[in-house]
Design a protein around this motif. Structure first.
Motif, PDB file in Angstrom:
ATOM      1  N   ALA A   1       0.806  -1.219   0.000  1.00 31.37           N
ATOM      2  CA  ALA A   1       0.000   0.000   0.000  1.00 31.37           C
ATOM      3  C   ALA A   1       0.841   1.273   0.000  1.00 31.37           C
ATOM      4  O   ALA A   1       0.364   2.339  -0.400  1.00 31.37           O
ATOM      5  N   ASN A   2       2.102   1.195   0.439  1.00 33.30           N
ATOM      6  CA  ASN A   2       2.952   2.394   0.525  1.00 33.30           C
ATOM      7  C   ASN A   2       3.845   2.580  -0.698  1.00 33.30           C
ATOM      8  O   ASN A   2       4.730   3.437  -0.692  1.00 33.30           O
ATOM      9  N   TYR A   3       3.582   1.791  -1.726  1.00 37.52           N
ATOM     10  CA  TYR A   3       4.413   1.898  -2.927  1.00 37.52           C
ATOM     11  C   TYR A   3       4.357   3.327  -3.476  1.00 37.52           C
ATOM     12  O   TYR A   3       3.301   3.946  -3.548  1.00 37.52           O
ATOM     13  N   GLY A   4       5.544   3.867  -3.848  1.00 35.97           N
ATOM     14  CA  GLY A   4       5.617   5.232  -4.375  1.00 35.97           C
ATOM     15  C   GLY A   4       6.036   6.253  -3.342  1.00 35.97           C
ATOM     16  O   GLY A   4       6.342   7.397  -3.686  1.00 35.97           O
ATOM     17  N   LYS A   5       6.013   5.855  -2.070  1.00 35.38           N
ATOM     18  CA  LYS A   5       6.443   6.761  -1.008  1.00 35.38           C
ATOM     19  C   LYS A   5       7.888   6.457  -0.626  1.00 35.38           C
ATOM     20  O   LYS A   5       8.327   5.307  -0.683  1.00 35.38           O
ATOM     21  N   ASP A   6       8.627   7.521  -0.236  1.00 32.16           N
ATOM     22  CA  ASP A   6       9.958   7.264   0.309  1.00 32.16           C
ATOM     23  C   ASP A   6       9.825   7.043   1.811  1.00 32.16           C
ATOM     24  O   ASP A   6       8.709   7.011   2.360  1.00 32.16           O
ATOM     25  N   CYS A   7      10.956   6.895   2.493  1.00 24.92           N
ATOM     26  CA  CYS A   7      10.907   6.587   3.923  1.00 24.92           C
ATOM     27  C   CYS A   7      10.429   7.760   4.767  1.00 24.92           C
ATOM     28  O   CYS A   7      10.149   7.606   5.960  1.00 24.92           O
ATOM     29  N   ASN A   8      10.296   8.946   4.145  1.00 30.05           N
ATOM     30  CA  ASN A   8       9.717  10.102   4.834  1.00 30.05           C
ATOM     31  C   ASN A   8       8.239  10.261   4.527  1.00 30.05           C
ATOM     32  O   ASN A   8       7.642  11.295   4.833  1.00 30.05           O
TER      33      ASN A   8
END
Length: 309
Positions: free
Chosen positions: A34-41
């Motif tokens: 679900a978090n694909y496309g987000k960086d670690c921030n």
């Protein structure tokens, strides 16, 4: 009355998946979480990554190296690059500045601070009678005149100090190329003499002798040189900025420099002055300054005789 409606979904973009906050198709058959496309921030399309120490940060240079790793690549370690440029401390198993010899010289061999007894930092020197650690009581001799280099515009009365042995006596005379000048005894190893007023020409070198009241003449002849201070000028200093934590060599370039074994770089920081030997080569003077642990502004001066700047 019951109405039936059939809803037909045409062109569903993600099929059995759904779009997340970053407008990316995730879950379902996509194989993406679900978090694909987000960086670690949690920034969509961001460039931050977990570095080698697991810290989320935007990459700068080699992504494999973390800003939170020490010079030994230990995460949150305490190893540092010491004043010799070596990684030490922390988990390296090496002490900071391990490459310095007993004289504090990186890669040195202890020779620069040996006493005449062969022991580093013993402080023992040969007296003017060539006796190691002696007090100048076993002979009559002169070994040094200070300063041995004077500017033609000297305002110090042209008084020089002669160092030697057996100089105590009721009357001391100095001879400058045979011209006599009354000397003043300070102690057994020191006396002071004033250069005759007629000896003022720049570029002139003359011999110095000392005569005691008993008629004994000190065994060694010394020389004094006058240089034309009106033509001596510093034109540049390089570098003008240095890094903390590293020994640095600085060079004075200029006009009218003369070779002097007593030349020194003078470092002024606040009220404190420190002197470092300067070496003459190819018309310029260079000296090596020790590492500074913190950033500061200093003033550098060059003295050809450690008296006149």
């Amino acid at each position: 009355m019951v109405m039936r409606m059939v809803v037909v979904m045409i062109g569903v973009p993600c099929g059995d998946a759904f779009k997340n906050f970053c407008e990316k198709c995730v879950m379902g058959g996509t194989g993406k979480d679900a978090n694909y496309g987000k960086d670690c921030n949690n920034e969509c399309g961001g460039s931050a990554r977990n570095d080698s120490c697991g810290v989320c940060s935007k990459p700068t240079g080699d992504r494999r190296t973390s800003a939170f790793a020490d010079c030994n690549n230990d995460c949150f370690g305490t190893a540092v690059n010491d004043s010799c440029g070596n990684c030490a401390g922390g988990k390296t198993g090496k002490q900071v500045d391990y490459a310095k010899d007993a004289c504090g010289i990186c890669g040195g061999d202890n020779s620069t601070c040996l006493g005449c007894d062969g022991i580093p930092n013993s402080g023992k020197i040969n007296d003017s009678c060539k006796v190691c650690g002696g007090d100048g009581s076993t002979c009559t001799a002169i070994s040094t005149v200070n300063p041995s280099l004077l500017p033609t515009t000297s305002d110090s009365g042209r008084t020089v100090t002669v160092l030697g042995a057996g100089l105590d006596g009721s009357a001391i005379k100095c001879l400058f190329d045979g011209d006599e000048s009354q000397g003043t005894v300070i102690n057994r190893t020191h006396c002071q003499c004033t250069i005759p007023s007629g000896k003022t020409a720049g570029g002139k070198t003359f011999t110095v002798k000392v005569v005691k009241d008993s008629g004994d003449v000190a065994t060694d002849d010394l020389t004094i040189t006058l240089y034309d201070s009106t033509t001596t000028k510093i034109t540049s200093l390089t570098p003008s900025e240095v890094l903390t934590g590293m020994d640095t060599s600085v060079t004075f370039a200029g006009n009218g420099f003369v070779d002097s074994s007593s030349a020194a770089c003078i470092v002024a920081a606040g009220e404190k002055k420190m002197y470092f030997p300067a070496t003459f080569q190819s018309g310029s003077y260079s000296c090596r300054l020790p590492a500074s642990k913190k950033s500061m502004s200093i003033t550098l001066a060059l003295s050809l005789n450690r008296i006149h700047e």
